[in-house]
Design an enzyme around this catalytic site. Sequence first.
Site, PDB file in Angstrom:
ATOM      1  N   ASN A   9       0.871  -1.180   0.000  1.00 25.09           N
ATOM      2  CA  ASN A   9       0.000   0.000   0.000  1.00 25.09           C
ATOM      3  C   ASN A   9       0.905   1.226   0.000  1.00 25.09           C
ATOM      4  OD1 ASN A   9      -1.776   2.060   0.466  1.00 25.09           O
ATOM      5  ND2 ASN A   9      -2.398   1.390   2.525  1.00 25.09           N
ATOM      6  N   LYS A  11       0.103   4.241  -0.291  1.00 21.99           N
ATOM      7  CA  LYS A  11      -0.551   5.412   0.296  1.00 21.99           C
ATOM      8  C   LYS A  11      -0.334   6.645  -0.602  1.00 21.99           C
ATOM      9  CE  LYS A  11      -0.135   3.214   4.745  1.00 21.99           C
ATOM     10  NZ  LYS A  11      -0.007   3.316   6.196  1.00 21.99           N
ATOM     11  N   HIS A  94      -9.466   1.243   4.930  1.00 23.24           N
ATOM     12  CA  HIS A  94      -8.199   1.439   5.636  1.00 23.24           C
ATOM     13  C   HIS A  94      -8.421   2.395   6.814  1.00 23.24           C
ATOM     14  CE1 HIS A  94      -4.079   2.542   6.511  1.00 23.24           C
ATOM     15  NE2 HIS A  94      -3.727   1.446   5.868  1.00 23.24           N
ATOM     16  N   GLU A  96      -6.765   4.782   7.876  1.00 23.15           N
ATOM     17  CA  GLU A  96      -6.522   6.200   7.569  1.00 23.15           C
ATOM     18  C   GLU A  96      -7.758   6.821   6.911  1.00 23.15           C
ATOM     19  OE1 GLU A  96      -2.880   5.516   5.450  1.00 23.15           O
ATOM     20  OE2 GLU A  96      -1.914   4.991   7.346  1.00 23.15           O
ATOM     21  N   GLU A 164      -5.145  -4.820  10.584  1.00 25.50           N
ATOM     22  CA  GLU A 164      -4.130  -3.799  10.803  1.00 25.50           C
ATOM     23  C   GLU A 164      -4.438  -3.036  12.089  1.00 25.50           C
ATOM     24  OE1 GLU A 164      -2.175  -2.673   6.794  1.00 25.50           O
ATOM     25  OE2 GLU A 164      -3.869  -1.341   7.101  1.00 25.50           O
ATOM     26  N   GLY A 170       2.521   2.585  10.709  1.00 26.64           N
ATOM     27  CA  GLY A 170       3.441   3.707  10.537  1.00 26.64           C
ATOM     28  C   GLY A 170       4.178   4.094  11.810  1.00 26.64           C
ATOM     29  N   SER A 210       3.562  -1.808  10.287  1.00 29.70           N
ATOM     30  CA  SER A 210       5.014  -1.816  10.499  1.00 29.70           C
ATOM     31  C   SER A 210       5.685  -3.134  10.106  1.00 29.70           C
ATOM     32  CB  SER A 210       5.347  -1.449  11.951  1.00 29.70           C
ATOM     33  OG  SER A 210       4.929  -0.122  12.221  1.00 29.70           O
TER      34      SER A 210
END
Length: 254
Positions: A9, A11, A94, A96, A164, A170, A210
């Site tokens: 991904n 992003k 996701h 985010e 996730e 991150g 991560s």
Amino acid sequence: MRTPLIAGNWKMNTTVDEALELVRAMKDELEKIAEVEKVVCPPFVSLAPVKELLSGSAIKLGAQNLFFAEKGAYTGEISPLMVADLCEYVIIGHSERRQYFHETGDVVNKKIVAALQADIIPIMCIGESLEENEREKTKSVVSEQVRAALAGVKSVSGLVIAYEPVWAIGTGKSATGEQAGETIAFIRHNIADLYGEGTAREMRILYGGSVSSANAAEFMQQPEIDGALVGGASLKAGEFINIVSQASAIKSRK
Ligand code: 13P
């Protein structure tokens, strides 16, 4: 047997030129690695040129999002039909998007339905926040997310789930293989409750958060974990190749 899947991904990273350069840097090495499905998910603007670069390649393409309507007055949005022309996969829900763009369970559900209708395989993301984790709410949160995202969905054949944990994204602080394996086993039980044992056994459930070449083996060694959704490390050709190659070596041993 579930085919392991490693998806990158990207992003909101890479211009079109940078995306092409990154794919060029990993394409040949990735091609050599058998028994793992490889997917890259660049930003929308790079999908068409990357698709062209990947023509005839076993590396597959995924989008990072879509909107659920087929077409119309939705300025700035991308429809399932547009994505289906270019991609086999799409990342949906996701954290985010849930966090910064206020995607609710209901919106995620509409997007899952729209993707499946357009024959695009959703990589459906779920995971608990740090606070939920600390309050030991992981299981109830992921259960609820699965139920909300799949409400009214009759068949989930092919669908991929990515677990996730938000606190691991991150941050450089991944879950342990054991923690992730246990939660993924629990997610699989939820799928069995909703769709039966056979569907649950076939469904691929990935870990994300991560993942790097330094910890990939820990996750791949878990029998319940079928691969990874890789963020930061997928932007470095060498890292991504290394992760895919570890997945292949470990999963083909079993
Ligand atoms: P990182 O690998 O950068 O933690 O991101 C994980 C992720 O969000 C993949 O979708």
